[in-house]
Design an enzyme around this catalytic site. Sequence first.
Site, PDB file in Angstrom:
ATOM      1  N   TYR A 176      39.914  10.711  -6.851  1.00  0.00           N
ATOM      2  CA  TYR A 176      40.208   9.774  -5.758  1.00  0.00           C
ATOM      3  C   TYR A 176      41.381  10.287  -4.919  1.00  0.00           C
ATOM      4  O   TYR A 176      41.310  10.336  -3.682  1.00  0.00           O
ATOM      5  CB  TYR A 176      40.538   8.397  -6.345  1.00  0.00           C
ATOM      6  CG  TYR A 176      41.012   7.387  -5.315  1.00  0.00           C
ATOM      7  CD1 TYR A 176      40.110   6.770  -4.455  1.00  0.00           C
ATOM      8  CD2 TYR A 176      42.363   7.051  -5.212  1.00  0.00           C
ATOM      9  CE1 TYR A 176      40.547   5.839  -3.512  1.00  0.00           C
ATOM     10  CE2 TYR A 176      42.807   6.134  -4.274  1.00  0.00           C
ATOM     11  CZ  TYR A 176      41.896   5.530  -3.420  1.00  0.00           C
ATOM     12  OH  TYR A 176      42.337   4.616  -2.489  1.00  0.00           O
ATOM     13  N   LYS A 227      41.609  11.523  -0.802  1.00  0.00           N
ATOM     14  CA  LYS A 227      42.520  10.960   0.196  1.00  0.00           C
ATOM     15  C   LYS A 227      43.493  12.023   0.728  1.00  0.00           C
ATOM     16  O   LYS A 227      43.963  11.907   1.868  1.00  0.00           O
ATOM     17  CB  LYS A 227      43.279   9.774  -0.405  1.00  0.00           C
ATOM     18  CG  LYS A 227      42.371   8.605  -0.806  1.00  0.00           C
ATOM     19  CD  LYS A 227      41.683   7.990   0.401  1.00  0.00           C
ATOM     20  CE  LYS A 227      40.983   6.687   0.044  1.00  0.00           C
ATOM     21  NZ  LYS A 227      40.366   6.036   1.215  1.00  0.00           N
TER      22      LYS A 227
HETATM   23  N1  LIG Z   1      43.329  -1.795  -2.380  1.00  0.00           N
HETATM   24  C1  LIG Z   1      44.200  -0.819  -2.597  1.00  0.00           C
HETATM   25  O1  LIG Z   1      45.093  -0.929  -3.453  1.00  0.00           O
HETATM   26  C2  LIG Z   1      44.140   0.456  -1.791  1.00  0.00           C
HETATM   27  C3  LIG Z   1      45.218   1.343  -1.861  1.00  0.00           C
HETATM   28  C4  LIG Z   1      45.164   2.522  -1.132  1.00  0.00           C
HETATM   29  C5  LIG Z   1      44.070   2.792  -0.345  1.00  0.00           C
HETATM   30  N2  LIG Z   1      43.039   1.910  -0.294  1.00  0.00           N
HETATM   31  C6  LIG Z   1      41.873   2.250   0.546  1.00  0.00           C
HETATM   32  O2  LIG Z   1      41.652   1.198   1.469  1.00  0.00           O
HETATM   33  C7  LIG Z   1      40.278   1.217   1.867  1.00  0.00           C
HETATM   34  C8  LIG Z   1      39.743  -0.207   1.784  1.00  0.00           C
HETATM   35  O3  LIG Z   1      39.818  -0.613   0.437  1.00  0.00           O
HETATM   36  P1  LIG Z   1      39.948  -2.128  -0.024  1.00  0.00           P
HETATM   37  O4  LIG Z   1      41.005  -2.169  -1.062  1.00  0.00           O
HETATM   38  O5  LIG Z   1      40.018  -3.036   1.130  1.00  0.00           O
HETATM   39  O6  LIG Z   1      38.575  -2.256  -0.831  1.00  0.00           O
HETATM   40  P2  LIG Z   1      37.309  -3.202  -0.760  1.00  0.00           P
HETATM   41  O7  LIG Z   1      37.747  -4.625  -0.579  1.00  0.00           O
HETATM   42  O8  LIG Z   1      36.483  -2.849  -1.942  1.00  0.00           O
HETATM   43  O9  LIG Z   1      36.585  -2.734   0.575  1.00  0.00           O
HETATM   44  C9  LIG Z   1      35.881  -1.515   0.630  1.00  0.00           C
HETATM   45  C10 LIG Z   1      34.926  -1.578   1.796  1.00  0.00           C
HETATM   46  O10 LIG Z   1      34.207  -0.352   1.843  1.00  0.00           O
HETATM   47  C11 LIG Z   1      32.819  -0.626   1.800  1.00  0.00           C
HETATM   48  N3  LIG Z   1      32.127   0.450   1.113  1.00  0.00           N
HETATM   49  C12 LIG Z   1      32.437   1.020  -0.063  1.00  0.00           C
HETATM   50  N4  LIG Z   1      31.569   1.987  -0.355  1.00  0.00           N
HETATM   51  C13 LIG Z   1      30.683   2.016   0.677  1.00  0.00           C
HETATM   52  C14 LIG Z   1      29.529   2.787   0.975  1.00  0.00           C
HETATM   53  N5  LIG Z   1      29.076   3.745   0.164  1.00  0.00           N
HETATM   54  N6  LIG Z   1      28.870   2.528   2.135  1.00  0.00           N
HETATM   55  C15 LIG Z   1      29.297   1.557   2.985  1.00  0.00           C
HETATM   56  N7  LIG Z   1      30.379   0.804   2.753  1.00  0.00           N
HETATM   57  C16 LIG Z   1      31.043   1.031   1.611  1.00  0.00           C
HETATM   58  C17 LIG Z   1      32.702  -1.952   1.086  1.00  0.00           C
HETATM   59  O11 LIG Z   1      31.501  -2.602   1.368  1.00  0.00           O
HETATM   60  P3  LIG Z   1      30.545  -3.132   0.162  1.00  0.00           P
HETATM   61  O12 LIG Z   1      31.451  -3.808  -0.820  1.00  0.00           O
HETATM   62  O13 LIG Z   1      29.608  -4.039   0.818  1.00  0.00           O
HETATM   63  O14 LIG Z   1      29.927  -1.912  -0.380  1.00  0.00           O
HETATM   64  C18 LIG Z   1      33.897  -2.684   1.661  1.00  0.00           C
HETATM   65  O15 LIG Z   1      33.610  -3.216   2.929  1.00  0.00           O
HETATM   66  C19 LIG Z   1      39.574   2.211   0.964  1.00  0.00           C
HETATM   67  O16 LIG Z   1      39.396   3.431   1.650  1.00  0.00           O
HETATM   68  C20 LIG Z   1      40.569   2.393  -0.178  1.00  0.00           C
HETATM   69  O17 LIG Z   1      40.441   3.646  -0.798  1.00  0.00           O
HETATM   70  C21 LIG Z   1      43.041   0.743  -0.987  1.00  0.00           C
END
Ligand SMILES: NC(=O)c1ccc[n+]([C@@H]2O[C@H](COP(=O)([O-])OP(=O)(O)OC[C@H]3O[C@@H](n4cnc5c(N)ncnc54)[C@H](OP(=O)(O)O)[C@@H]3O)[C@@H](O)[C@H]2O)c1
Length: 244
Positions: A147, A151
């Site tokens: 992961y 990134k």
């Molecule tokens: N939360 C954290 O602590 C954190 C920290 C650092 C970075 N991030 C990054 O922030 C971003 C958003 O994450 P989040 O925490 O908001 O997570 P989240 O609530 O799980 O949202 C992820 C989004 O990506 C979509 N998605 C995932 N795989 C996909 C695929 N193969 N095709 C199309 N859509 C897909 C999901 O849609 P579906 O659920 O409908 O598939 C959802 O809309 C990500 O890139 C993550 O790596 C998050």
Amino acid sequence: MSNYDGKRVVITGGTSGIGLATAKVLDAGGARVLVTGRTPASLAAAAAALGPRALVDRRDVADVDGLADRAAAAFGGVDLLVLNAGATAGATVEDTTGDQYDDLFAVNTRAPFFTVQRIVGLMPPGSAVVLTTSIANRKGIATTSVYSATKAALRSMTRTFAAELVDRGIRVNAVSPGPVDTGILERSMPAEAASEFLAAQRAVNPMRRLGEPEEVAKAIVFLGFDATYTTGAELTVDGGASQL
Ligand SMILES: NC(=O)c1ccc[n+]([C@@H]2O[C@H](COP(=O)([O-])OP(=O)(O)OC[C@H]3O[C@@H](n4cnc5c(N)ncnc54)[C@H](OP(=O)(O)O)[C@@H]3O)[C@@H](O)[C@H]2O)c1
């Protein structure tokens, strides 16, 4: 009239968490927003949370041609492209499978790369791209090697895309969140392991808390529309975790 009136915005992974929070701010501010996701639950949540102008698009991130065609047909151009869809997987180097490795790079790195390639032709001077990276891209955090590498690649691409697009008046920046409780971990590991991980992150964070999706959304909107003298940068939103 708000700053975002009539702005055409595409957000991959805009149906949940950080992406949905960003879509809500922009939708409420008058932008025309197209969000993508896959699962019926997240698509329904987005449809309920956003106004009638928003387009909720069921699409895997791999379908970059389909997304570009939909954006072109719906909007005719794109003023802000947010490459936010992402997945994670917690596994030690010894436990990681080849499929896990390939899947994470496909969603987190390959898809954003080719989405930029396909959509940039729709973006006028003055438009912007924001990629969602992670503070994991510069820290060693056990069980996140793949992961974190996906990134780190995105952070690198942010600079290169910015260099290639600066003369076209298109800015490219990244937002780097720390731990935000969106449910993303629970979707990739047992609930107990996710809860332990988040509790540990909360305990060591200088602010002693996790971030809210809305706090990251504000940074994305800032980079997308307000940071007009900023390109190639990565803005950290992590309660100070990577700095203090
Ligand atoms: N939360 C954290 O602590 C954190 C920290 C650092 C970075 N991030 C990054 O922030 C971003 C958003 O994450 P989040 O925490 O908001 O997570 P989240 O609530 O799980 O949202 C992820 C989004 O990506 C979509 N998605 C995932 N795989 C996909 C695929 N193969 N095709 C199309 N859509 C897909 C999901 O849609 P579906 O659920 O409908 O598939 C959802 O809309 C990500 O890139 C993550 O790596 C998050």
